[in-house]
Design a protein around this motif. Structure first.
Motif, mmCIF file in Angstrom:
data_model
loop_
_atom_site.group_PDB
_atom_site.id
_atom_site.type_symbol
_atom_site.label_atom_id
_atom_site.label_comp_id
_atom_site.label_asym_id
_atom_site.label_seq_id
_atom_site.Cartn_x
_atom_site.Cartn_y
_atom_site.Cartn_z
ATOM 1 N N ILE A 105 16.689 47.951 0.142
ATOM 2 C CA ILE A 105 15.927 49.194 0.243
ATOM 3 C C ILE A 105 14.689 49.147 -0.655
ATOM 4 O O ILE A 105 13.589 49.543 -0.239
ATOM 5 N N ILE A 106 14.852 48.655 -1.876
ATOM 6 C CA ILE A 106 13.705 48.556 -2.789
ATOM 7 C C ILE A 106 12.673 47.571 -2.249
ATOM 8 O O ILE A 106 11.452 47.802 -2.348
ATOM 9 N N ALA A 107 13.147 46.474 -1.671
ATOM 10 C CA ALA A 107 12.209 45.497 -1.098
ATOM 11 C C ALA A 107 11.421 46.108 0.062
ATOM 12 O O ALA A 107 10.215 45.861 0.201
ATOM 13 N N ILE A 108 12.080 46.915 0.887
ATOM 14 C CA ILE A 108 11.378 47.596 1.986
ATOM 15 C C ILE A 108 10.322 48.542 1.420
ATOM 16 O O ILE A 108 9.195 48.614 1.920
ATOM 17 N N TRP A 109 10.687 49.292 0.381
ATOM 18 C CA TRP A 109 9.728 50.211 -0.243
ATOM 19 C C TRP A 109 8.526 49.449 -0.815
ATOM 20 O O TRP A 109 7.377 49.882 -0.665
ATOM 21 N N GLN A 110 8.782 48.305 -1.437
ATOM 22 C CA GLN A 110 7.685 47.521 -2.005
ATOM 23 C C GLN A 110 6.750 47.011 -0.915
ATOM 24 O O GLN A 110 5.526 46.999 -1.102
ATOM 25 N N GLN A 111 7.321 46.583 0.214
ATOM 26 C CA GLN A 111 6.501 46.061 1.302
ATOM 27 C C GLN A 111 5.826 47.165 2.103
ATOM 28 O O GLN A 111 4.846 46.913 2.802
ATOM 29 N N ASP A 112 6.343 48.375 1.982
ATOM 30 C CA ASP A 112 5.829 49.490 2.777
ATOM 31 C C ASP A 112 4.933 50.392 1.925
ATOM 32 O O ASP A 112 3.720 50.194 1.826
ATOM 33 N N GLN A 113 5.514 51.388 1.288
ATOM 34 C CA GLN A 113 4.730 52.387 0.561
ATOM 35 C C GLN A 113 4.014 51.799 -0.646
ATOM 36 O O GLN A 113 2.837 52.086 -0.873
ATOM 37 N N MET A 114 4.716 50.960 -1.410
ATOM 38 C CA MET A 114 4.093 50.391 -2.607
ATOM 39 C C MET A 114 2.898 49.517 -2.242
ATOM 40 O O MET A 114 1.835 49.577 -2.885
ATOM 41 N N ALA A 115 3.041 48.712 -1.208
ATOM 42 C CA ALA A 115 1.930 47.864 -0.770
ATOM 43 C C ALA A 115 0.741 48.706 -0.332
ATOM 44 O O ALA A 115 -0.426 48.356 -0.599
ATOM 45 N N GLU A 116 1.007 49.826 0.326
ATOM 46 C CA GLU A 116 -0.076 50.711 0.754
ATOM 47 C C GLU A 116 -0.783 51.336 -0.439
ATOM 48 O O GLU A 116 -2.014 51.465 -0.453
ATOM 49 N N MET A 117 -0.035 51.703 -1.462
ATOM 50 C CA MET A 117 -0.625 52.295 -2.657
ATOM 51 C C MET A 117 -1.488 51.288 -3.427
ATOM 52 O O MET A 117 -2.477 51.647 -4.073
#
Length: 384
Positions: A217-229
């Motif tokens: 889940i954290i990896a998905i967040w990093q590749q998704d929202q975090m990468a966008e930020m």
């Protein structure tokens, strides 16, 4: 699905997961009280001072931590005002990409920036219990395997609910047939405790399975929202120096005024970028204190880059963690969680006993239908 298929589902899902669920229940008992055990084991606490003593500058805390471990870099900085008031925990390592198991900790007084302790890596009893409970010392494969066992456990519970109704068709609720055989008495106890604790075991089983997906889940967040930020900084060269953490924290507090800091990911660590302090803020209520909101602060300008609420899948993970261990309602809830945990151990142990007893003592003359009746009372004839 007929009764026989539900019976087979209950039988085989239970058999496949029971040993591992017993291990999880046993290791989970001390983890419920990990804060209390830490206090009794002599974990350092901050000295008493006047209640209005102000906190030291975070830059002073950073300097003190680096002096304590001059050859290491700071990856994270944590606060837990409820369990360890006035203590700043700094996680350090030789490199920014060092895995969490190799972190070195420095504990400092948040008000004076004095070093309270530089404990060695924790490899004691609680560390062993935690590793067995989370991944059995097998890393991500072990974690995902335990998640699968949790799902099998949920399937066993659901099929047990379905089978309980025909079992109780001719019995009053709570009946334990003491006049019958030892095996039938344990069958009644197994079913009674199982149905009484059904809500708890479903909550713990489902939240436990969700927790095993935390790395994914954290990896998905990093590749998704975090990468966008972080997109505006994607092609920029890393800065040659980092700015003031104290100024970054002031910016984060102004940007998210209704929350307070939980931890900081330093530039270059796994939850940040070379250009940012990522300050994770948490709420002030029992519910919002379990949720995190990242604020990205430019290390050069100390200005806010972005801040967003976590997506639903991260919120689900964050809310499942306290539900799993029962650590959101103080000592009374922990005692309740312990009681239910012990009930679960009885259910799992009695299930193994019933299975083994059937293998050892089943009369070859009993037909398959009569054997199903002996276990779950689905036949019209009462067992002798």
């Amino acid at each position: 699905m007929n009764i026989r298929l539900w019976y087979l589902t209950h039988k085989w899902t239970s058999l496949l997961c029971t040993i591992f669920l017993l291990m999880l229940c046993l290791t989970g008992l001390p983890l419920i009280f990990h804060e209390e055990i830490e206090h009794f084991s002599g974990v350092v606490e901050a000295p008493l001072m006047a209640a209005d003593t102000p906190d030291a500058s975070l830059d002073a805390i950073v300097t003190a931590a680096k002096q304590a471990r001059p050859n290491d870099v700071i990856q994270f900085m944590f606060w837990d005002a409820e369990e360890h008031p006035h203590i700043t925990q700094v996680s350090m390592s030789e490199r920014m990409d060092t895995p969490p198991d190799e972190f070195k900790t420095v504990l400092l007084d948040s008000r004076t920036a004095n070093i309270l302790d530089v404990p060695p890596p924790d490899k004691g009893f609680m560390y062993i219990m935690l590793k067995l409970h989370t991944d059995m010392f097998a890393g991500l494969p072990g974690t995902l395997f335990l998640g699968l066992m949790g799902l099998l456990f949920v399937a066993a519970v659901v099929s047990g609910i379905v089978l309980y109704q025909p079992f109780m068709r001719k019995l009053d609720f709570g009946t334990v047939r003491k006049e019958k055989s030892q095996r039938l008495k344990w069958l009644d106890v197994h079913n009674l405790i199982g149905i009484v604790t059904i809500v708890w075991v479903l909550v713990v089983g489902i939240t436990g399975s969700i927790n095993t997906l935390s790395q994914i889940i954290i990896a998905i967040w990093q590749q998704d929202q975090m990468a966008e930020m972080l997109q505006p900084y994607k092609n920029l060269p890393p800065p040659t120096s980092t700015g003031s953490l104290e100024k970054a924290m002031q910016t984060a507090r102004q940007a998210v005024p209704d929350m307070h800091p939980s931890f900081v990911a330093f530039p270059g660590s796994m939850f940040s970028s070379p250009h940012h302090y990522t300050i994770f803020m948490k709420g002030n209520t029992p519910l919002t204190s379990r949720l995190l909101k990242p604020a990205l602060i430019d290390t050069t300008t100390s200005e806010l880059t972005d801040t967003r609420d976590m997506p639903w899948y991260v919120k689900t993970l964050l809310l499942s963690q306290p539900l799993h261990f029962g650590d959101y309602g103080g000592l009374p809830l922990k005692m309740l969680w312990t009681l239910f945990d012990m009930f679960a151990i009885v259910v799992l142990g009695s299930g193994l006993y019933l299975w083994w007893g059937r293998r050892k003592h089943t009369d070859k003359r009993i037909s398959e239908l009569e054997q199903l009746h002996l276990d779950f009372a689905v036949d019209l004839k009462e067992p002798k």
